[in-house]
Design an enzyme around this catalytic site. Structure first.
Site, PDB file in Angstrom:
ATOM      1  N   ALA A 108      -0.879  -4.270  -7.820  1.00  0.00           N
ATOM      2  CA  ALA A 108      -1.307  -3.798  -9.140  1.00  0.00           C
ATOM      3  C   ALA A 108      -2.029  -2.462  -9.019  1.00  0.00           C
ATOM      4  O   ALA A 108      -1.802  -1.532  -9.803  1.00  0.00           O
ATOM      5  CB  ALA A 108      -2.221  -4.827  -9.797  1.00  0.00           C
ATOM      6  N   LYS A 147      -1.671  -0.231  -6.669  1.00  0.00           N
ATOM      7  CA  LYS A 147      -0.754   0.837  -6.254  1.00  0.00           C
ATOM      8  C   LYS A 147       0.167   1.242  -7.402  1.00  0.00           C
ATOM      9  O   LYS A 147       0.502   2.417  -7.569  1.00  0.00           O
ATOM     10  CB  LYS A 147       0.034   0.408  -5.017  1.00  0.00           C
ATOM     11  CG  LYS A 147      -0.852   0.299  -3.773  1.00  0.00           C
ATOM     12  CD  LYS A 147      -1.559   1.616  -3.504  1.00  0.00           C
ATOM     13  CE  LYS A 147      -2.398   1.630  -2.257  1.00  0.00           C
ATOM     14  NZ  LYS A 147      -3.046   2.929  -2.036  1.00  0.00           N
ATOM     15  N   SER A 175       2.288   2.896  -2.673  1.00  0.00           N
ATOM     16  CA  SER A 175       2.897   1.989  -1.703  1.00  0.00           C
ATOM     17  C   SER A 175       4.173   1.443  -2.333  1.00  0.00           C
ATOM     18  O   SER A 175       4.266   1.350  -3.560  1.00  0.00           O
ATOM     19  CB  SER A 175       1.945   0.831  -1.414  1.00  0.00           C
ATOM     20  OG  SER A 175       2.633  -0.225  -0.775  1.00  0.00           O
ATOM     21  N   TYR A 193      -3.301  -5.904  -4.744  1.00  0.00           N
ATOM     22  CA  TYR A 193      -3.035  -4.624  -4.071  1.00  0.00           C
ATOM     23  C   TYR A 193      -1.864  -3.919  -4.765  1.00  0.00           C
ATOM     24  O   TYR A 193      -1.929  -2.718  -5.066  1.00  0.00           O
ATOM     25  CB  TYR A 193      -2.706  -4.896  -2.601  1.00  0.00           C
ATOM     26  CG  TYR A 193      -2.396  -3.662  -1.790  1.00  0.00           C
ATOM     27  CD1 TYR A 193      -3.415  -2.830  -1.329  1.00  0.00           C
ATOM     28  CD2 TYR A 193      -1.080  -3.328  -1.475  1.00  0.00           C
ATOM     29  CE1 TYR A 193      -3.130  -1.701  -0.582  1.00  0.00           C
ATOM     30  CE2 TYR A 193      -0.790  -2.197  -0.722  1.00  0.00           C
ATOM     31  CZ  TYR A 193      -1.816  -1.388  -0.277  1.00  0.00           C
ATOM     32  OH  TYR A 193      -1.536  -0.266   0.450  1.00  0.00           O
ATOM     33  N   SER A 217     -10.655   8.994   8.115  1.00  0.00           N
ATOM     34  CA  SER A 217     -11.195   8.730   9.453  1.00  0.00           C
ATOM     35  C   SER A 217     -10.313   7.829  10.306  1.00  0.00           C
ATOM     36  O   SER A 217     -10.481   7.739  11.503  1.00  0.00           O
ATOM     37  CB  SER A 217     -12.593   8.105   9.335  1.00  0.00           C
ATOM     38  OG  SER A 217     -12.496   6.828   8.747  1.00  0.00           O
ATOM     39  N   ARG A 218      -9.364   7.152   9.672  1.00  0.00           N
ATOM     40  CA  ARG A 218      -8.541   6.177  10.421  1.00  0.00           C
ATOM     41  C   ARG A 218      -7.131   6.132   9.846  1.00  0.00           C
ATOM     42  O   ARG A 218      -6.872   6.633   8.754  1.00  0.00           O
ATOM     43  CB  ARG A 218      -9.145   4.773  10.275  1.00  0.00           C
ATOM     44  CG  ARG A 218     -10.477   4.614  10.941  1.00  0.00           C
ATOM     45  CD  ARG A 218     -11.004   3.203  10.771  1.00  0.00           C
ATOM     46  NE  ARG A 218     -11.209   2.863   9.369  1.00  0.00           N
ATOM     47  CZ  ARG A 218     -11.410   1.634   8.914  1.00  0.00           C
ATOM     48  NH1 ARG A 218     -11.401   0.615   9.736  1.00  0.00           N
ATOM     49  NH2 ARG A 218     -11.605   1.409   7.636  1.00  0.00           N
ATOM     50  N   GLY A 241     -10.616  23.399  18.940  1.00  0.00           N
ATOM     51  CA  GLY A 241     -10.027  24.278  19.939  1.00  0.00           C
ATOM     52  C   GLY A 241      -8.921  25.145  19.356  1.00  0.00           C
ATOM     53  O   GLY A 241      -8.859  26.349  19.603  1.00  0.00           O
ATOM     54  N   ASN A 254      -6.016   8.943  -0.518  1.00  0.00           N
ATOM     55  CA  ASN A 254      -5.414   8.031   0.456  1.00  0.00           C
ATOM     56  C   ASN A 254      -6.244   6.765   0.682  1.00  0.00           C
ATOM     57  O   ASN A 254      -5.688   5.716   0.996  1.00  0.00           O
ATOM     58  CB  ASN A 254      -5.223   8.796   1.777  1.00  0.00           C
ATOM     59  CG  ASN A 254      -5.029   7.867   2.943  1.00  0.00           C
ATOM     60  OD1 ASN A 254      -3.931   7.335   3.145  1.00  0.00           O
ATOM     61  ND2 ASN A 254      -6.083   7.620   3.707  1.00  0.00           N
TER      62      ASN A 254
END
Lengths: 81, 244
Positions: free
Chosen positions: B154, B156, B139, B152, B10-11, B48, B87
């Site tokens: 660890a 990844k 990462s 973080y 979503s982001r 579209g 992700n």
């Protein structure tokens, strides 16, 4: 098709697809001696979920993988759909 | 249309990946806790050009017990899942000595446990379907050190080990498993970096800049595509030469 028949059909189908020689499917057959490896058993579990709408290994928190074919069939027979 | 599940779609990077894959002709199922305004407008745009090509499914990936049902529902709604892009991640930073244990647990739960359990259910279906593609977003922090990112880092690094061994496990059944290791990107996750830190990272990289979201998204697209059919168990670093 009964649960037992569905399970047996998947064993035969996966063995054929993966070109494995399947041992005679008796209740006391040890799964890891059936001629199928653990990855084939994973495929059977995935296909049975599609066919029967149930995955007893996700439903139970710490379900041990059954040892024999008879235990495996029983697990599916007792799992709520 | 090939179905690809993109978590954290979503982001930020996840949305960039979803947009890119949609444009490339995939049907993307973006999984996130909430539908963001950016995702809503991306879905309108996609509607579209390629109707039905970008869908949203609400799921909090930290709720590990909900993951089997997520996979069952998606398969029921759209059919076989061709690709999975793990992700979604949280990026709390802080020195380990002061980090609340609850935050450490949350990092491991969302960044390591959730993608592994989600992959368990998706890969099982891929094996039964005769193949598929898994891309884990790691990462550069998984193999280089940054102050404040030990936990973080660890999580990844855990995805890199997961990628290599799973690739061995499922390769024989036609499933490839790879990782992408982005460098620092300009997304909400890196808002904690100030301008000077950002400039320093850019200055020290071989290309003297930061990679952008589309650089990483196009790498994910490559790994999902037919050109990458012989690539598995590897890590593609997209960091503008930060770690060169």
């Amino acid at each position: 098709m009964s649960v037992r028949a569905s399970v047996l059909a998947q064993f035969e189908r996966v063995a054929q697809e993966q070109k494995k020689t399947l041992a005679p499917l008796t209740d006391d057959l040890v799964l890891l001696e059936s001629g199928l490896d653990s990855l084939c058993l994973a495929i059977i579990v995935a296909q049975l979920e599609d066919a029967l709408g149930v995955d007893p290994f996700s439903a139970a928190e710490d379900a041990e993988f059954p040892v024999t074919l008879g235990d495996f069939i029983e697990l599916y027979e007792h799992a709520a759909p | 249309m090939r179905n690809v599940l993109v978590t954290g779609g979503s982001r930020g990077l996840g949305l960039g990946i979803a947009r890119r894959l949609t444009a490339a002709g995939y049907r993307v199922i973006a999984v996130a806790r909430k539908e963001s305004p950016q995702l809503t407008s991306a879905m309108e745009e996609a509607e579209g050009a390629h109707p039905g090509s970008l869908r949203f499914v609400a799921c909090d990936l930290a709720e590990i017990d909900d993951l089997p049902a997520l996979v069952t529902t998606v398969r029921k709604d759209v059919g076989p899942i061709y690709g999975l892009v793990n992700n979604a991640a949280v990026g709390f930073d802080g020195v380990l000595a002061l980090m609340p244990t609850s935050q450490i647990a949350q990092l491991v739960r969302v960044n390591t446990l959730a993608p592994i359990v989600l992959t368990k259910y998706v890969v099982r279906a891929m094996l039964a379907d005769g193949g598929g593609r898994i891309v884990n977003v790691a990462s550069i922090v998984g193999f280089t050190g940054y102050r404040g990112l030990s936990v973080y880092g660890a999580t990844k690094a855990s995805l890199l080990g997961f990628t290599r061994s799973l690739a061995r496990e499922v390769g024989g059944m036609g499933v490839t498993v790879n990782a992408v290791a982005p460098g620092f990107l300009d997304t909400e996750m890196t808002q904690g970096l100030d301008g000077a830190q950002r400039e320093q990272i850019a200055r020290r990289s071989a290309l003297r800049r930061l990679p952008d979201i589309d650089d990483v998204a196009s790498t994910v697209e490559f790994l999902l595509g037919d050109q990458a059919k012989s690539i598995t168990g590897t890590v593609l670093t997209v960091d503008a030469g930060s770690t060169a």
